[in-house]
Design a protein around this motif. Structure first.
Motif, PDB file in Angstrom:
ATOM      1  N   GLU A  48       0.831  -1.201   0.000  1.00 41.35           N
ATOM      2  CA  GLU A  48       0.000   0.000   0.000  1.00 41.35           C
ATOM      3  C   GLU A  48       0.869   1.257   0.000  1.00 41.35           C
ATOM      4  O   GLU A  48       1.815   1.386   0.785  1.00 41.35           O
ATOM      5  N   GLY A  49       0.568   2.149  -0.919  1.00 37.55           N
ATOM      6  CA  GLY A  49       1.279   3.421  -0.995  1.00 37.55           C
ATOM      7  C   GLY A  49       2.521   3.390  -1.856  1.00 37.55           C
ATOM      8  O   GLY A  49       3.166   4.426  -2.047  1.00 37.55           O
ATOM      9  N   GLU A  50       2.871   2.222  -2.401  1.00 38.05           N
ATOM     10  CA  GLU A  50       4.059   2.134  -3.245  1.00 38.05           C
ATOM     11  C   GLU A  50       3.693   2.324  -4.722  1.00 38.05           C
ATOM     12  O   GLU A  50       2.624   1.912  -5.168  1.00 38.05           O
ATOM     13  N   ILE A  51       4.601   2.940  -5.455  1.00 38.60           N
ATOM     14  CA  ILE A  51       4.437   3.167  -6.888  1.00 38.60           C
ATOM     15  C   ILE A  51       5.663   2.607  -7.603  1.00 38.60           C
ATOM     16  O   ILE A  51       6.808   2.938  -7.254  1.00 38.60           O
ATOM     17  N   ALA A  52       5.457   1.743  -8.604  1.00 31.30           N
ATOM     18  CA  ALA A  52       6.558   1.212  -9.402  1.00 31.30           C
ATOM     19  C   ALA A  52       6.839   2.150 -10.566  1.00 31.30           C
ATOM     20  O   ALA A  52       5.929   2.528 -11.304  1.00 31.30           O
ATOM     21  N   LEU A  53       8.099   2.532 -10.715  1.00 29.67           N
ATOM     22  CA  LEU A  53       8.495   3.395 -11.824  1.00 29.67           C
ATOM     23  C   LEU A  53       9.115   2.609 -12.976  1.00 29.67           C
ATOM     24  O   LEU A  53       9.261   3.138 -14.073  1.00 29.67           O
ATOM     25  N   ASN A  54       9.530   1.379 -12.723  1.00 19.97           N
ATOM     26  CA  ASN A  54       9.976   0.449 -13.763  1.00 19.97           C
ATOM     27  C   ASN A  54      10.087  -0.924 -13.106  1.00 19.97           C
ATOM     28  O   ASN A  54       9.614  -1.108 -11.976  1.00 19.97           O
ATOM     29  N   GLY A  55      10.714  -1.862 -13.792  1.00 18.11           N
ATOM     30  CA  GLY A  55      10.795  -3.215 -13.262  1.00 18.11           C
ATOM     31  C   GLY A  55      11.793  -3.402 -12.147  1.00 18.11           C
ATOM     32  O   GLY A  55      11.902  -4.507 -11.601  1.00 18.11           O
ATOM     33  N   TRP A  56      12.509  -2.347 -11.788  1.00 16.55           N
ATOM     34  CA  TRP A  56      13.544  -2.447 -10.763  1.00 16.55           C
ATOM     35  C   TRP A  56      13.250  -1.606  -9.517  1.00 16.55           C
ATOM     36  O   TRP A  56      13.787  -1.894  -8.447  1.00 16.55           O
ATOM     37  N   ILE A  57      12.445  -0.569  -9.657  1.00 16.42           N
ATOM     38  CA  ILE A  57      12.344   0.442  -8.598  1.00 16.42           C
ATOM     39  C   ILE A  57      10.892   0.754  -8.275  1.00 16.42           C
ATOM     40  O   ILE A  57      10.065   0.960  -9.178  1.00 16.42           O
ATOM     41  N   LYS A  58      10.594   0.812  -6.994  1.00 13.81           N
ATOM     42  CA  LYS A  58       9.316   1.348  -6.541  1.00 13.81           C
ATOM     43  C   LYS A  58       9.589   2.310  -5.387  1.00 13.81           C
ATOM     44  O   LYS A  58      10.565   2.175  -4.657  1.00 13.81           O
ATOM     45  N   ILE A  59       8.700   3.311  -5.249  1.00 13.74           N
ATOM     46  CA  ILE A  59       8.893   4.372  -4.268  1.00 13.74           C
ATOM     47  C   ILE A  59       7.634   4.500  -3.426  1.00 13.74           C
ATOM     48  O   ILE A  59       6.510   4.533  -3.948  1.00 13.74           O
ATOM     49  N   ALA A  60       7.814   4.572  -2.107  1.00 16.01           N
ATOM     50  CA  ALA A  60       6.698   4.728  -1.177  1.00 16.01           C
ATOM     51  C   ALA A  60       6.439   6.208  -0.916  1.00 16.01           C
ATOM     52  O   ALA A  60       7.239   7.077  -1.265  1.00 16.01           O
ATOM     53  N   ALA A 168      14.061   6.415 -13.581  1.00 11.93           N
ATOM     54  CA  ALA A 168      13.155   6.816 -12.504  1.00 11.93           C
ATOM     55  C   ALA A 168      13.373   8.283 -12.137  1.00 11.93           C
ATOM     56  O   ALA A 168      12.404   9.034 -11.928  1.00 11.93           O
ATOM     57  N   ARG A 169      14.619   8.688 -12.082  1.00  6.90           N
ATOM     58  CA  ARG A 169      14.915  10.094 -11.762  1.00  6.90           C
ATOM     59  C   ARG A 169      14.324  11.018 -12.835  1.00  6.90           C
ATOM     60  O   ARG A 169      13.714  12.051 -12.523  1.00  6.90           O
ATOM     61  N   ALA A 170      14.479  10.655 -14.106  1.00  6.23           N
ATOM     62  CA  ALA A 170      13.941  11.480 -15.192  1.00  6.23           C
ATOM     63  C   ALA A 170      12.421  11.561 -15.128  1.00  6.23           C
ATOM     64  O   ALA A 170      11.831  12.620 -15.390  1.00  6.23           O
ATOM     65  N   LEU A 171      11.768  10.460 -14.770  1.00  7.19           N
ATOM     66  CA  LEU A 171      10.306  10.476 -14.617  1.00  7.19           C
ATOM     67  C   LEU A 171       9.883  11.432 -13.503  1.00  7.19           C
ATOM     68  O   LEU A 171       8.915  12.194 -13.646  1.00  7.19           O
ATOM     69  N   ALA A 208       5.847  10.436  -7.007  1.00  7.79           N
ATOM     70  CA  ALA A 208       5.912   9.111  -7.629  1.00  7.79           C
ATOM     71  C   ALA A 208       4.665   8.757  -8.420  1.00  7.79           C
ATOM     72  O   ALA A 208       4.749   8.248  -9.549  1.00  7.79           O
ATOM     73  N   ALA A 209       3.482   8.998  -7.863  1.00  7.45           N
ATOM     74  CA  ALA A 209       2.239   8.605  -8.550  1.00  7.45           C
ATOM     75  C   ALA A 209       2.091   9.329  -9.875  1.00  7.45           C
ATOM     76  O   ALA A 209       1.722   8.729 -10.903  1.00  7.45           O
ATOM     77  N   THR A 210       2.375  10.620  -9.877  1.00  7.89           N
ATOM     78  CA  THR A 210       2.294  11.377 -11.125  1.00  7.89           C
ATOM     79  C   THR A 210       3.380  10.936 -12.098  1.00  7.89           C
ATOM     80  O   THR A 210       3.148  10.820 -13.313  1.00  7.89           O
ATOM     81  N   ALA A 211       4.572  10.684 -11.562  1.00 15.28           N
ATOM     82  CA  ALA A 211       5.698  10.286 -12.414  1.00 15.28           C
ATOM     83  C   ALA A 211       5.412   8.993 -13.161  1.00 15.28           C
ATOM     84  O   ALA A 211       5.818   8.820 -14.319  1.00 15.28           O
ATOM     85  N   ALA A 212       4.712   8.061 -12.523  1.00 13.49           N
ATOM     86  CA  ALA A 212       4.456   6.752 -13.119  1.00 13.49           C
ATOM     87  C   ALA A 212       3.592   6.844 -14.368  1.00 13.49           C
ATOM     88  O   ALA A 212       3.587   5.920 -15.188  1.00 13.49           O
TER      89      ALA A 212
END
Length: 752
Positions: A48-60, A168-171, A208-212
């Motif tokens: 809950e609260g995590e967002i995946a930005l690609n297959g390697w990284i997710k951010i809470a 992820a940083r660019a997103l 994170a949510a907007t970036a995804a």
């Protein structure tokens, strides 16, 4: 000088055949770009609260970054070093990064290992090599085998994990720029925050949510001069748990309802179960079941006893009446194996891995030096014995395994249980030592076969140390012969080297994938054919000898013994030429500045040996890294004592210098154990050694001081887990010669 392009028509043919077997050489596939490694076939599992930005990284929401970890931690520090790659490009503090076990997915497959296995000399740069490496890397990406080995974790992750962080940083930057209606190029990042000169500021968790849902735009990786984290010494993230006892190794797994299994395995190589009397032990305390797992064990015959505790299982297994069929190798012994290797060297030409110049012309009229070297079989002897926990219930399999090969382990479990790979859940624990032993899945097959008899309960299979040593997949025994010619000035005119051993790769492919063996195996001759020394006329060949003994990948593989052969013979030539061994090597490295710099760094640091001691030196390249070691040695009570080892290494960019130093120390201790003590012998088809009393490893009071020098480099990182092992045996042997005049040509090193 220019190194002539060697003759290798047979190698081209082999490579084309090998790649053709994988279906690689279709024109459309070969011309297509490599498949991406950023997004997996399925989304990352989220809390809950995590967002995946690609297959390697997710951010809470709180800014915590979770990185998918596809490599096993067995003491080499990957759970620290790999997150550093992401943290560097993402611009977050390492303390905010945590890891999760990567799911089974091809984007996490190890791509670097397969191209490194091709039998090319490091000095070759032709189109054949480039094409073969390109196609092999593409094939590795398609296979997507998740494996920790070959000192390749950092090398393989250097691209995809940094790209994941940078993407992820660019997103995140693009999301902030859209919100603030400013150009993304005007935004900056630091410590998990995106900022703008107008005072706008947002954390990664907030963005994170907007970036995804956005696009990253142009992705730029940092250059070496921009690194802030990479290249700095960082504390090991797994150390606190290993110190306070909370770290979970394979033997620590305790799922509810756990029962235990002990095994009895055929005492002779290739033996089988003839009959056993389960009824004789079923009434013993705690015993639940007895099962023959031979058909599922991948060639190792045996019986397991399941009980409520391991000691109950072990006692019952020991008491079980068993009659064994000795099998076809009941008369096998070590002397016959070495006799066979010698005969093959006498009668077979082998496969030529490297050849330059004209060996016949170079040998005319000079002084000829000949020598023969040998190395024994070796066990892995990891401190955590072989184990695996498995549960089979309702058509599903759950595994808890200390494995180096998660995707292969899943496939093996599914095969034994008769289910699909998707029905297997795998929990990878810490490994109490791997060294290549946990590239095998025999313990997985056994554990699942045993669990099928446990009525849905989870079963922890545990081998004793005696089981572990007797039923290892051993480092191959090897025999090597050298002939060299020196001119009147002591220059090497010709170098001819032929060796013989079993093929680890052929056996591994047959055991693991059911593939037929055939063709050359780089691991048999690595460390011999790929040396940097600039001999004008040279030939290096190897003869593969089939062996009944199961052999496997052992830390540094063929380099582990071939470096001993090659670097010892180099010292022999220096002595025959009347030259200092270091100066002799320097003269042979005029076109190899990196090797020369490593050698000089070690020599300069070592200085002069203490009174009564001598220095021995060895230089060796393996897994892309160049290592020179100087061993300070004395003879005490007719025994070899190593007091100090200076280790210089060029491994490309040093991601974490602390880990590099630790790995060199570890490699020296591991290699020294083998150099001074290690030998597996066979008599009447049985392994003679059983535990650390007759297969000793280096004790604390015997361990030398190890000092590591890391040479600065801007080259991409290469391997570090294994390259410290190969030079230690020849360095010690060369020092012993200075002290005693005895040239020790067999391992382990024993004075007459």
């Amino acid at each position: 000088m220019l190194i002539a392009e060697p003759k290798r028509a047979s190698r081209r043919q082999f490579l084309l055949v090998a790649l053709g077997v994988t279906g690689a050489l279709t024109i459309g596939w070969g011309l297509a770009p490599p498949r991406q490694r950023l997004v997996g076939s399925r989304p990352l599992p989220l809390l809950e609260g995590e967002i995946a930005l690609n297959g390697w990284i997710k951010i809470a929401r709180d800014g915590t970054v979770t990185v998918a970890m596809p490599r096993s931690e067995m003491g080499q520090g990957v759970h620290t070093a790999l997150p550093m790659l992401v943290a560097e490009e993402l611009d977050v503090a390492l303390s905010t990064v945590q890891i999760m076990q990567a799911p089974i997915d091809k984007i996490y497959g190890n791509v670097a290992m397969l191209p490194d296995a091709l039998p090319f000399h490091p000095d070759e740069h032709g189109v054949v090599k480039r094409s073969a490496q390109w196609l092999t890397a593409k094939a590795a990406r398609e296979l997507g085998i998740m494996v920790t080995g070959g000192s390749s974790s950092i090398k393989d992750a250097w691209g995809p994990m940094r790209e994941a962080g940078a993407t992820a940083r660019a997103l995140l930057v693009a999301a902030a720029a859209r919100q603030w209606k400013v150009p993304a190029s005007e935004c900056s990042t630091a410590d998990g925050v995106v900022s703008h000169a107008n005072g706008s500021r947002a954390t990664y968790g907030e963005l994170a949510a907007t970036a995804a849902t956005g696009s990253p735009g142009e992705i730029r990786l940092k250059n070496v001069g921009q690194f802030k984290l990479i290249g700095t010494p960082q504390a090991r993230r797994d150390s606190p748990a290993k110190v306070d006892g909370s770290a979970l190794f394979g033997l620590d797994v305790r799922p509810p309802g756990l029962v235990y299994a002990a095994v009895r395995m055929a005492p002779t190589i290739g033996g089988s179960v003839k009959q056993f009397d389960a009824a004789a032990i079923l009434g013993m305390p705690g015993v639940l079941a007895v099962t023959d797992f031979s058909k599922a064990a991948g060639g190792v015959a045996g019986i397991a006893v399941i009980a409520r505790s391991f000691w109950q299982a072990r006692a019952a297994a020991q008491a079980l009446p068993v009659t064994w069929e000795a099998g076809p190798h009941a008369a096998l012994n070590s002397a016959d194996i070495f006799k066979d290797l010698a005969t093959r060297l006498d009668t077979e030409s082998g496969f030529t891995y490297h050849s330059t110049g004209d060996l016949g012309a170079g040998s005319a009229g000079g002084k000829t030096i000949k020598a023969q070297y040998q190395a024994p079989f070796l066990a892995h002897a990891a401190l955590e014995p072989v184990n695996c926990t498995a549960q089979v219930r309702n058509g599903k399999v759950t595994l808890w395994a200390a494995t180096q090969v998660p995707s292969i382990a899943v496939g093996a479990a599914a095969s034994v249980a008769g289910v699909g790979n998707a029905d297997v859940s795998l929990h990878v624990t810490y490994l109490g030592g791997g060294f290549g032993r946990r590239l095998e899945v025999d313990m997985v097959r056994q554990a699942v076969a045993i669990a099928l008899a446990a009525k849905g309960a989870p079963v922890q299979l545990i081998w004793t140390r005696e089981d572990d040593i007797a039923h290892d997949v051993f480092r191959p025994a090897a025999l090597a012969r050298f002939t060299a010619t020196l001119d009147a000035a002591g220059n090497v005119l010709a170098w001819d080297n032929k060796s013989a051993s079993g093929s680890v790769t052929q056996q591994f492919l047959a055991r693991t994938f059911g593939l037929p063996g055939g063709g050359p195996d780089k691991t048999t001759a690595e460390g011999e054919f790929d040396m940097p020394y600039e001999f004008p006329n040279q030939r290096i060949a190897h003869v593969i000898a089939e062996t009944a003994l199961p052999i496997g990948y052992w830390r540094s593989v063929g380099h582990s013994h071939n470096a001993f052969f090659k670097e010892s013979f180099i010292d022999e030539l220096a002595q025959a030429a009347g030259k200092d061994a270091v100066l002799f090597r320097r003269d042979l490295l005029k076109n190899h500045p990196r090797h020369l710099a490593v050698l000089n760094a070690a020599i300069d640091k070592a200085g002069t040996p203490a009174s009564g001691r001598a220095h021995g030196v060895a230089l060796h390249q393996s897994f892309g890294s160049i290592v020179a070691e100087v061993a300070e040695v004395s003879i005490e009570d007719k025994a070899i004592r190593v007091h100090k080892v200076i280790c210089a290494v060029d491994c490309g960019i040093a991601v974490n210098p602390n880990i590099i130093a630790q790995q060199m120390e570890s490699a020296v201790i591991f290699g020294l154990s083998a150099a001074l003590f290690g030998a597996i012998t066979i008599k009447d088809g049985k392994i003679e050694q059983s535990n650390f009393h007759d297969y000793p490893i280096l004790r604390m009071h015997q361990a030398p001081l190890v000092e590591t020098i890391i040479l600065p480099s801007a080259e991409a990182p290469e391997g570090i887990g294994e390259p410290g092992v190969p030079p230690i045996a020849p360095a010690v042997a060369n020092a012993v010669f200075k002290l005693t005049g005895q040239r020790l040509r067999s391992l382990p090193l024993r004075l007459a």
